[in-house]
Design a protein around this motif. Structure first.
Motif, PDB file in Angstrom:
ATOM      1  N   ARG A 309      44.874  47.760  41.951  1.00  0.00           N
ATOM      2  CA  ARG A 309      43.582  47.192  41.676  1.00  0.00           C
ATOM      3  C   ARG A 309      43.129  46.039  42.900  1.00  0.00           C
ATOM      4  O   ARG A 309      43.878  45.758  43.648  1.00  0.00           O
ATOM      5  CB  ARG A 309      43.777  46.208  40.214  1.00  0.00           C
ATOM      6  N   THR A 311      39.361  43.024  43.566  1.00  0.00           N
ATOM      7  CA  THR A 311      38.173  42.358  43.156  1.00  0.00           C
ATOM      8  C   THR A 311      37.258  42.479  44.347  1.00  0.00           C
ATOM      9  O   THR A 311      37.353  42.326  45.419  1.00  0.00           O
ATOM     10  CB  THR A 311      38.454  40.897  42.881  1.00  0.00           C
ATOM     11  N   ILE A 326      36.533  44.288  49.266  1.00  0.00           N
ATOM     12  CA  ILE A 326      37.561  44.048  48.407  1.00  0.00           C
ATOM     13  C   ILE A 326      38.681  43.407  48.735  1.00  0.00           C
ATOM     14  O   ILE A 326      39.451  43.287  49.989  1.00  0.00           O
ATOM     15  CB  ILE A 326      37.915  45.299  47.376  1.00  0.00           C
ATOM     16  N   GLU A 329      44.656  43.159  44.821  1.00  0.00           N
ATOM     17  CA  GLU A 329      45.525  42.221  43.935  1.00  0.00           C
ATOM     18  C   GLU A 329      46.918  42.510  43.834  1.00  0.00           C
ATOM     19  O   GLU A 329      47.458  43.688  44.176  1.00  0.00           O
ATOM     20  CB  GLU A 329      45.029  42.458  42.398  1.00  0.00           C
ATOM     21  N   GLN A 359      33.450  41.777  40.383  1.00  0.00           N
ATOM     22  CA  GLN A 359      34.090  43.036  39.630  1.00  0.00           C
ATOM     23  C   GLN A 359      35.581  43.511  39.929  1.00  0.00           C
ATOM     24  O   GLN A 359      35.651  43.616  41.016  1.00  0.00           O
ATOM     25  CB  GLN A 359      32.898  44.125  39.795  1.00  0.00           C
ATOM     26  N   ARG A 360      36.298  43.849  38.989  1.00  0.00           N
ATOM     27  CA  ARG A 360      37.529  44.497  39.118  1.00  0.00           C
ATOM     28  C   ARG A 360      37.586  45.849  38.994  1.00  0.00           C
ATOM     29  O   ARG A 360      36.781  46.366  38.232  1.00  0.00           O
ATOM     30  CB  ARG A 360      38.515  43.764  38.297  1.00  0.00           C
TER      31      ARG A 360
END
Length: 374
Positions: A309, A311, A326, A329, A359-360
């Motif tokens: 994932r 962000t 991005i 994570e 936004q994730r």
């Protein structure tokens, strides 16, 4: 753009000695100097008959000097150049420019401004009578997709793309077996450049003309040719099919020169690299242990669900796709041998709505990575 024809292919150059090369153009161990400074250092290049090779590299890397050696404007200090079965440069062999049967096109605006299109194209066809010259000009205008009524116009009455097609026609007029293109599209705006480049590639392919293009534009090199040769500091560091050179570069510098690259710290066990994007297969892995893993941005896909994932930090919309910045994570199963803080990377995606700050998203890697020694 200047277009020259360096001799008729109908007159064979003086024969040299040595084994017959299998390629139409072969450059072997060429060293050459310019302005008292050695610019080329043992360059080897082979181009098959009818093939299009793009030589790409930064300014000052030696690209134009290589073309000048092939054309005969510059004598090599060492090594040799062969066209077909004929050595045209090297120890005991030298064929002058006008006898090599080479077309040469540059981007510095060399059409004769006071001559019509017809007379520009026919320049150097004095051996033909008037009717034959006019027929050859008409044939060439058809070949470069220009209407025949432009024959009576002057170059300043044509668009930039049309002028470049006239330059190509003039270089093709004496049916050269080898065409050398030195940054021929760099003076055009983006849209015209792409259209003209595609048209010229089609013309040369249809004519079966062996071609060497020199450019500093990576996308141009990849899209125009069936072989890319990457030049750095006077040496060809990688030569191969565009797809291979782009997806499997020999080192990080080549990778980053040919396009955007994601480079991550990774740990290689066998043919599997552990990195901030999970586990990625690696083709022809180098020595095991700590490496740098290279992926292209298009290999990192946004998916509905994945343990990987990130962000979104921002995005740049460019129409067909969006560059998305991005921040990865941390993962519960992160490799303890890698840095604890996941990096920020840039990927490409078609959906601009996914470029909203904060936004994730979930990610998946497709394809193989390339590992370089750390």
């Amino acid at each position: 753009m200047t277009a020259h024809n360096l001799g008729s292919s109908g007159a064979a150059p003086a024969a040299g000695t040595g084994p017959l090369p299998t390629a139409h153009l072969r450059v072997s161990g060429v060293t050459a100097s310019y302005g008292g400074r050695e610019v080329l250092h043992g360059v080897d290049l082979a181009v098959q008959r009818g093939g299009i090779t793009a030589v790409v590299g930064a300014s000052g890397s030696g690209k134009t000097t290589l073309l000048r050696v092939i054309a005969g404007f510059t004598r090599p200090d060492a090594g040799e150049v062969a066209l077909g079965a004929t050595r045209v440069a090297g120890e005991g062999a030298w064929v002058p420019v006008h006898r090599r049967g080479i077309g040469y096109v540059t981007q510095d605006g060399g059409l004769f401004p006071h001559l019509s299109v017809e007379r520009n194209i026919a320049f150097g066809l004095e051996q033909l009578d008037r009717r034959a010259r006019r027929a050859r000009v008409a044939e060439l205008l058809d070949l470069v997709a220009l209407p025949r009524d432009v024959a009576e116009r002057r170059p300043d009455q044509l668009s930039g793309g049309q002028q470049q097609r006239v330059g190509i026609a003039r270089a093709l007029a004496r049916r050269p077996e080898l065409m050398l293109l030195d940054e021929p599209f760099s003076a055009l705006d983006t849209g015209l450049r792409a259209a003209t480049r595609d048209a010229v590639a089609s013309i040369l392919t249809d004519a079966g003309t062996t071609t060497v293009l020199v450019t500093h534009d990576q996308s141009e090199a990849l899209s125009f040719s069936d072989q890319v040769a990457v030049m750095r500091d006077g040496r060809l560091v990688q030569t191969g099919h565009p797809f291979v050179v782009y997806t499997r570069p020999v080192d990080r510098e080549v990778a980053e020169f040919l396009g955007e690259a994601i480079v991550l710290d990774a740990w290689l066990d066998g043919s599997l690299a552990s990195c901030a994007l999970g586990y990625v297969p690696v083709r022809n892995p180098p020595a095991q242990g700590r490496v740098q893993l290279m992926l292209r941005p298009e290999q990192v896909r946004i998916v509905a669900d994945s343990p990987i994932r990130a962000t979104v930090q921002g995005g740049v919309y460019s129409g067909a796709e969006t560059s998305v910045r991005i921040r990865l994570e941390p993962r519960p199963d992160s490799d303890p041998r890698l840095p604890a803080e996941p990096p920020a990377i840039t990927i490409r995606h078609w959906n601009a709505a996914l470029a909203r700050h904060g936004q994730r998203i979930a990610l998946r890697v497709v394809g193989e990575g390339v590992a370089f020694p750390a």
